[in-house]
Motif scaffolding. Structure first.
Motif, PDB file in Angstrom:
ATOM      1  N   TYR A  86       7.986  11.351  -5.442  1.00 26.15           N
ATOM      2  CA  TYR A  86       7.158  12.546  -5.581  1.00 26.15           C
ATOM      3  C   TYR A  86       7.631  13.637  -4.624  1.00 26.15           C
ATOM      4  O   TYR A  86       8.240  13.353  -3.586  1.00 26.15           O
ATOM      5  CB  TYR A  86       5.693  12.227  -5.279  1.00 26.15           C
ATOM      6  N   ASP A 104       7.060   6.126  -3.610  1.00 27.33           N
ATOM      7  CA  ASP A 104       5.798   5.392  -3.573  1.00 27.33           C
ATOM      8  C   ASP A 104       5.955   3.971  -4.099  1.00 27.33           C
ATOM      9  O   ASP A 104       5.864   3.707  -5.293  1.00 27.33           O
ATOM     10  CB  ASP A 104       4.747   6.144  -4.382  1.00 27.33           C
ATOM     11  N   ARG A 107       3.548   1.474  -6.414  1.00 28.80           N
ATOM     12  CA  ARG A 107       3.574   1.381  -7.874  1.00 28.80           C
ATOM     13  C   ARG A 107       4.278   0.123  -8.372  1.00 28.80           C
ATOM     14  O   ARG A 107       4.418  -0.072  -9.582  1.00 28.80           O
ATOM     15  CB  ARG A 107       4.254   2.629  -8.461  1.00 28.80           C
ATOM     16  N   ILE A 350      -1.623  10.037  -2.648  1.00 26.52           N
ATOM     17  CA  ILE A 350      -0.884   8.803  -2.383  1.00 26.52           C
ATOM     18  C   ILE A 350      -1.709   7.952  -1.430  1.00 26.52           C
ATOM     19  O   ILE A 350      -2.001   8.363  -0.302  1.00 26.52           O
ATOM     20  CB  ILE A 350       0.507   9.092  -1.783  1.00 26.52           C
ATOM     21  N   ASN A 382       6.721   5.080   1.297  1.00 26.65           N
ATOM     22  CA  ASN A 382       5.413   4.431   1.404  1.00 26.65           C
ATOM     23  C   ASN A 382       5.581   3.017   0.870  1.00 26.65           C
ATOM     24  O   ASN A 382       5.789   2.823  -0.322  1.00 26.65           O
ATOM     25  CB  ASN A 382       4.343   5.153   0.593  1.00 26.65           C
ATOM     26  N   SER A 385       0.301  -0.199  -0.978  1.00 19.67           N
ATOM     27  CA  SER A 385      -0.939   0.454  -1.395  1.00 19.67           C
ATOM     28  C   SER A 385      -2.051   0.300  -0.359  1.00 19.67           C
ATOM     29  O   SER A 385      -2.213  -0.766   0.258  1.00 19.67           O
ATOM     30  CB  SER A 385      -1.414  -0.143  -2.718  1.00 19.67           C
TER      31      SER A 385
END
Length: 416
Positions: A86, A104, A107, A350, A382, A385
């Motif tokens: 992103y 990210d 995912r 995020i 990242n 989660s």
């Protein structure tokens, strides 16, 4: 599948054929690098042979991996990797930056970076006919192994510290792995997993011990190269800087390995600079780096970021080199800075767990200290989660107010 021709010790550089060793160097216990036949790969493939592939997973890079695809189409094993990158414009503006990306890893199928390593390790377990795969984990690596193993019916045993966040333990159990909580820390669970593998003939996935974990994690570098089109860059201008949270050191080492593979193939325009970020309460690798040493001294790890809370990093030497050899550095951040970074990422959509937000906290500190400049191209990883550790997430924000179910109460709250 790439041409897997053996192993090379990261310490003494001794080389071994594929069938002679399985985990670490017999001479000095050093971590092993998987060696591919780069000369043959250069002759057989061009960049377009990789970038034109349609698989939306790490198996897109199968020619550069040391395992065959385990015929698991339509399963989570086949879906690991190829996570989005992103460009959070509002966050970049708040930081005064012009070129900022966030990759990210939440995912992934089990919501963390660790799916990459587990997908490759499970594929290797199938290849060698291992009856059971065992690992020590604070949560994410275990969840990744449990999920990837469940996808193909592979038996998995997870040894986790009893202090692991409940959400992560729940994942382990739901995926059907045999979960055993250890009344000790991660390092004690790590040693027990190795002993169990030796005693029972199991295949050990331990991070910073099994060479194939690095081969899964290097695929993140392939994706950064692929998605940001680094093959088309020139050596003119500043290189991309990648911020990575560091615990045992295997993620930053894997990303470095991926970029080195691409460089050996002649496909990388410019080597990115790798910056490792550690929690101040778990900073053994950072201490060694800033001491100019490759001797990793254990610490008494204590941080809210459980995924990177490690007393003795098992891949510390390669983690030090990843920063040193790319012109990078190590930064340490407080738990308070990590919590603030969770909120920073959340405000651009995020949701990061503490370990994932650690890299963002490191970027903010690097900007203040002049380690990176506002117009440098920067990518932040990242790695997991925020749903993995909701208790920590709640510390990063103010609690929601409670009102009576009436318009009067709502107006009163909104007014003041």
């Amino acid at each position: 599948m790439g041409d897997f021709i053996g192993y090379r010790c990261s310490i003494c550089q001794a080389e071994y054929p594929p069938t002679q060793v399985m985990y670490t160097c017999p001479k000095d216990g050093g971590n092993l690098d998987v060696v591919l036949d780069i000369k043959h790969l250069k002759q057989k493939y061009h960049t377009s042979d990789i970038t034109s592939r349609t698989e939306a997973s790490l198996w897109r890079y199968l020619p550069l991996l040391p395992v065959p695809f385990p015929h698991a189409e339509g399963t989570t094993l086949g879906a690991a990797g190829y996570t989005p990158i992103y460009k959070p414009q509002k966050l970049a503006e708040r930081l005064g930056m012009t070129r900022l990306w966030v990759k990210d890893e939440s995912r992934n199928p089990t919501a963390s970076f660790k799916d990459r390593a587990s997908a490759i390790v499970v594929a290797r377990a199938i290849q060698i006919g291992a009856p059971v795969v065992v690992t020590a984990s604070t949560g994410n690596a275990g969840a990744a192994l449990a999920g990837m193993a469940a996808a193909v019916g592979q038996k998995a045993v997870i040894l986790a510290p009893r202090s692991a966040p409940p959400a992560k333990v729940a994942q382990l159990l739901v995926y059907g792995a045999q979960v055993i909580l250890v009344d000790g820390n991660y390092d004690e669970a790590f040693d027990l997993a190795i002993q169990a593998a030796q005693e029972f003939g199991w295949y050990c996935r331990n991070t910073g011990y099994n060479p194939f974990t690095l081969e899964g994690k290097k695929t993140a570098a392939f994706e950064i190269w692929d998605q940001l089109q680094l093959a088309n860059t020139t050596a003119v201008g500043r290189p991309l800087t990648v911020f990575v949270s560091v615990g045992d050191g295997n993620i930053i080492s894997g990303i470095h390995k991926g970029f080195k593979d691409l460089e050996e193939l002649g496909w990388l325009g410019q080597m990115p600079r790798l910056i490792g970020v550690q929690a101040q309460g778990s900073a053994a690798v950072a201490h060694a780096f800033h001491a100019g040493s490759e001797i990793i001294e254990p610490v008494q790890a204590q941080t809210i970021a459980d995924s990177i809370s490690v007393d003795l990093p098992r891949d510390g030497v390669r983690a030090v080199r990843a920063a040193r050899q790319t012109g990078g550095t190590y930064i340490t951040v407080s738990d308070a800075e990590i919590l603030t970074a969770i909120a920073d990422l959340g405000q651009v959509g995020i949701f990061a767990e503490p370990a994932g937000a650690t890299a963002m906290a490191g970027l903010k500190k690097a900007l203040v200290d002049g380690v990176v400049k506002p117009d440098d191209p920067v990518l932040v990883m990242n790695t997991g989660s925020g749903l993995k550790d909701v208790r920590a997430a709640m510390q990063a924000v103010h609690a929601a107010p409670v009102i009576e179910p009436s318009m009067e109460a709502l107006k009163k709250h909104l007014a003041g």
